[in-house]
Design a protein around this motif. Sequence first.
Motif, short mmCIF file in Angstrom:
data_model
loop_
_atom_site.label_atom_id
_atom_site.label_comp_id
_atom_site.label_asym_id
_atom_site.label_seq_id
_atom_site.Cartn_x
_atom_site.Cartn_y
_atom_site.Cartn_z
N UNK A 179 40.53 40.36 39.21
CA UNK A 179 40.28 40.55 37.77
C UNK A 179 41.29 41.56 37.22
N UNK A 226 37.93 41.79 44.60
CA UNK A 226 36.57 41.80 45.16
C UNK A 226 36.39 40.65 46.15
N UNK A 285 48.03 30.97 43.77
CA UNK A 285 47.82 31.29 42.35
C UNK A 285 48.90 32.26 41.90
N UNK A 329 37.65 35.35 47.32
CA UNK A 329 38.26 36.56 46.75
C UNK A 329 38.43 36.37 45.24
N UNK A 330 38.06 37.41 44.50
CA UNK A 330 38.15 37.38 43.03
C UNK A 330 39.09 38.48 42.57
N UNK A 337 38.39 40.20 29.60
CA UNK A 337 38.41 40.41 31.05
C UNK A 337 38.55 39.09 31.80
N UNK A 338 37.83 38.05 31.28
CA UNK A 338 37.80 36.77 31.98
C UNK A 338 39.12 36.02 31.91
N UNK A 339 39.95 36.30 30.91
CA UNK A 339 41.19 35.53 30.79
C UNK A 339 42.19 35.89 31.88
N UNK A 385 41.76 44.23 40.02
CA UNK A 385 40.67 44.67 40.89
C UNK A 385 40.42 43.50 41.85
N UNK A 407 41.24 36.48 35.12
CA UNK A 407 40.38 36.46 36.32
C UNK A 407 40.72 35.23 37.15
N UNK A 408 40.98 35.46 38.42
CA UNK A 408 41.39 34.36 39.30
C UNK A 408 40.55 34.40 40.58
N UNK A 409 40.16 33.21 41.02
CA UNK A 409 39.37 33.15 42.25
C UNK A 409 40.08 32.26 43.27
N UNK A 410 40.20 32.80 44.45
CA UNK A 410 40.76 32.00 45.55
C UNK A 410 39.76 32.07 46.70
#
Lengths: 111, 359
Positions: free
Chosen positions: A16, A94, A84, A13-14, A3-5, A92, A7-10
Amino acid sequence: MTKRSRQYRQGDVLLTGIDPPAKSGEPVGPINGRLVLASGELTGHSHTVPALDGKAQVFKGPGNLRYLLLTAVGQLQHQEHGAIELESGWYEVRVQREYDPTRTFPTYAND
Amino acid sequence: MQTTRKRTVEEIKDLTLEQFRALETHYGEWRAVAVRSGPTDHERVEKAIGRLYTVCGYDWPTFVWYESPREMLTFLATGLGRFGRVPLRDSLCQPLRLEREEVELRKCFRPMLWGLSTVPFGGLLDQQPALIMDFLPEWIRRVMVQCLNEIAVGLELDWISYHDFCERRLGVQYEPRRLERIRLWSEICQTAYWWAPYEGTCFVSDRPTTIHLDRRERFHNLKGPAMAFSDGWSLYAIHGSSVSERLVMSPDTVKLEDLPLDTDLEVLHATIELLGHERFLKAANAKLMHEDSFGRLHRIQFYDMEPLLLVDVVNSTPEPNGTVKHHFLRVPPVIETAHEGVAWSFGQRRKDYGPAIQT
């Protein structure tokens, strides 16, 4: 793939990567060719993805959750954060929240 | 928009869309009156109040002026003030009170339409007495509570703005004597500030010299007083919450008791912005609980309240000037690590949170 591979955070905002959701909800239409994932109430800035002529779609999920479907390579953009690159697939979305004991409902960040 | 034919309240069953739009503008104008600052025209105020006294059957009063509500309340609190006097506010207010049909019509003023103000004043009128009360010495505050129904503190604007709209915009027919009194009240509210009418004497306070509000019309100023009067009395507030003078004017000397940590997140973040994160942590006696690549977890104990846990996270994207922006994120008190705190903020478990890319 974990799941983590994917996953991007800006900022607040996350995104996944997920398997296709059982129920994705109502689609959210683009504004000037851009799909808004989250927007700041104070700054007016927003996290967006180019709609790519329908190759990118956003759906409302339960609560504050959003789903993003990319059928081509997309890009997550924001006025104050670096862009990104996103591979195709379901995501998803969040928005960051904070703990606020004075409120019943969570307080979401709005940068 | 001006209606020529006068109507009774019973004839109006609903408002048109055009009238709703006019209502929004109308209340916008009255909201501006409620938070107006600047010099007070004593002559104009005395003329309007004196006239209201006489049309209500009382003698023209003697006027006693004060530079601030604090000065006025201090005088009223002493034996020489209101002791033995007959309060008249209740009697003078009679023409403003809504009759049964007017209450029914007023229900139409709250349309369930997006984009229109659904509540005319909300907390706008209440916040001034509340802020003033917060800054009064305890003994004067007690007197204010006792004689609050003897002082006109601006809450009457709610009634006045209603009648003003009915009369001018909806063409409602008012009984002439009542209309004259309503118009005098309107004139008084547009010129005076707080006033305490008693038989023979009327105590009046000047308007504030300064009022600062945030975007949501709450008292707010990070650089000076949110409200000030000509006698130098200054009141400080952040997003509607009263704060100490020291917090705003002398941030270097701020102590734990000056921090508004018992309010909401908006006030907390504005306070951190005002002090800067290092100074805030020092003033709050924050303890570093944990540190990892996701941030630093701090714990603040504010008297007997629930501990305040903040994760200090750093923006991955530097600012245009090369600096990096810190941001505090409040998390529940059960959180033990910075990683767990940031994961919680995105509704994730610690083992599920670890972005491949962060910007």
